[in-house]
Enzyme design. Structure first.
Site, short mmCIF file in Angstrom:
data_model
loop_
_atom_site.label_atom_id
_atom_site.label_comp_id
_atom_site.label_asym_id
_atom_site.label_seq_id
_atom_site.Cartn_x
_atom_site.Cartn_y
_atom_site.Cartn_z
N ASN A 154 -1.63 4.12 6.50
CA ASN A 154 -2.04 3.40 7.89
C ASN A 154 -1.49 1.98 8.01
OD1 ASN A 154 -3.59 5.91 8.52
ND2 ASN A 154 -5.36 5.18 7.42
N HIS B 210 -1.46 0.01 1.15
CA HIS B 210 -1.90 0.94 0.18
C HIS B 210 -1.58 2.21 0.96
CE1 HIS B 210 -4.86 -0.16 3.28
NE2 HIS B 210 -5.37 1.41 3.39
N HIS C 230 -2.60 6.42 0.61
CA HIS C 230 -3.46 7.31 0.44
C HIS C 230 -2.74 8.50 -0.30
CE1 HIS C 230 -6.71 5.33 3.45
NE2 HIS C 230 -5.83 5.10 3.63
N GLN D 136 -5.69 1.02 9.84
CA GLN D 136 -5.57 0.15 8.67
C GLN D 136 -6.86 -0.55 8.80
OE1 GLN D 136 -2.10 -2.10 7.78
NE2 GLN D 136 -2.88 -2.67 5.84
N SER D 137 -7.69 -0.58 7.61
CA SER D 137 -8.78 -1.46 7.59
C SER D 137 -8.75 -2.44 6.59
CB SER D 137 -10.05 -0.84 7.25
OG SER D 137 -10.05 0.05 6.20
N VAL D 138 -7.83 -2.34 5.61
CA VAL D 138 -7.74 -3.40 4.23
C VAL D 138 -6.26 -3.75 4.35
CG1 VAL D 138 -7.77 -3.81 2.08
CG2 VAL D 138 -9.32 -2.20 2.91
P1 DGP Z 1 -7.21 2.15 5.60
O1 DGP Z 1 -8.40 2.52 6.68
O2 DGP Z 1 -6.13 2.89 5.54
O3 DGP Z 1 -7.03 0.77 5.48
O4 DGP Z 1 -7.91 2.56 4.11
C1 DGP Z 1 -8.71 1.89 3.49
C2 DGP Z 1 -9.40 2.75 2.43
O5 DGP Z 1 -10.10 1.93 1.34
C3 DGP Z 1 -10.56 3.43 3.01
O6 DGP Z 1 -10.31 5.00 2.94
C4 DGP Z 1 -11.86 3.19 2.13
C5 DGP Z 1 -11.08 2.54 0.84
N1 DGP Z 1 -11.89 1.37 0.45
C6 DGP Z 1 -12.46 0.28 0.96
N2 DGP Z 1 -13.05 -0.63 0.57
C7 DGP Z 1 -12.96 0.03 -1.05
C8 DGP Z 1 -13.72 -0.25 -2.31
O7 DGP Z 1 -14.00 -1.38 -2.49
N3 DGP Z 1 -13.02 0.65 -3.36
C9 DGP Z 1 -12.61 1.71 -3.26
N4 DGP Z 1 -12.40 2.51 -4.20
N5 DGP Z 1 -12.01 2.06 -2.00
C10 DGP Z 1 -12.37 1.16 -0.80
#
Ligand code: DGP
Length: 119
Positions: free
Chosen positions: A92, A105, A107, A99-101
């Site tokens: 994303n 990354h 998936h 995209q949230s982080v």
């Molecule tokens: P996106 O929406 O593409 O940015 O995906 C971010 C993903 O990261 C989402 O599916 C949840 C995952 N995620 C967020 N915080 C954490 C965390 O602290 N630990 C783990 N294992 N996953 C996380």
């Protein structure tokens, strides 16, 4: 091993630095793979580079080898998780693409029949 600078801190840089726990399934000098905390399928693994690239569109030609490596690690973690023949690899890119982080990354999703197109 490359450590993110403080200004690049996200939850994922804290996972890289082992300040936040994660269920790690693969690690090498360039990247880390761990189970997604909110799985969208029975197998849902995130692969992140240790270099803090915020979004795929921020990658440059300097990152060519790293990006190729992430794809091969995706094959490896999918194989190790028993889904080597059928999985989806998703990036994303940007808030409007969910995209949230803001630490690049991939998936790796599988373990059930996946539909297309995604929402
Ligand atoms: P996106 O929406 O593409 O940015 O995906 C971010 C993903 O990261 C989402 O599916 C949840 C995952 N995620 C967020 N915080 C954490 C965390 O602290 N630990 C783990 N294992 N996953 C996380």
């Amino acid at each position: 091993m490359q450590k993110p600078a403080p200004s690049d801190e996200t939850i994922f840089s804290k996972i890289i630095n082992k300040e936040v726990p994660a269920d790690i399934v693969y690690e090498d000098d360039l990247c880390l793979a761990f189970k997604d905390i909110m799985p969208a399928a029975p197998i849902h693994i995130l692969i992140i580079p240790k270099k803090p690239i915020p979004r795929l569109c921020d990658a440059t030609s300097e990152d060519k080898t790293l990006l190729g490596h992430l794809n091969l690690v995706a094959n490896q973690v999918a194989e190790d998780a028993g889904i080597g023949e059928a999985f989806r690899l998703v990036v994303n890119n940007g808030a409007d693409a969910c995209q949230s982080v803001f630490h690049l990354h991939y998936h790796v999703i599988g373990g059930r029949n996946l539909q297309w197109p995604p929402g």
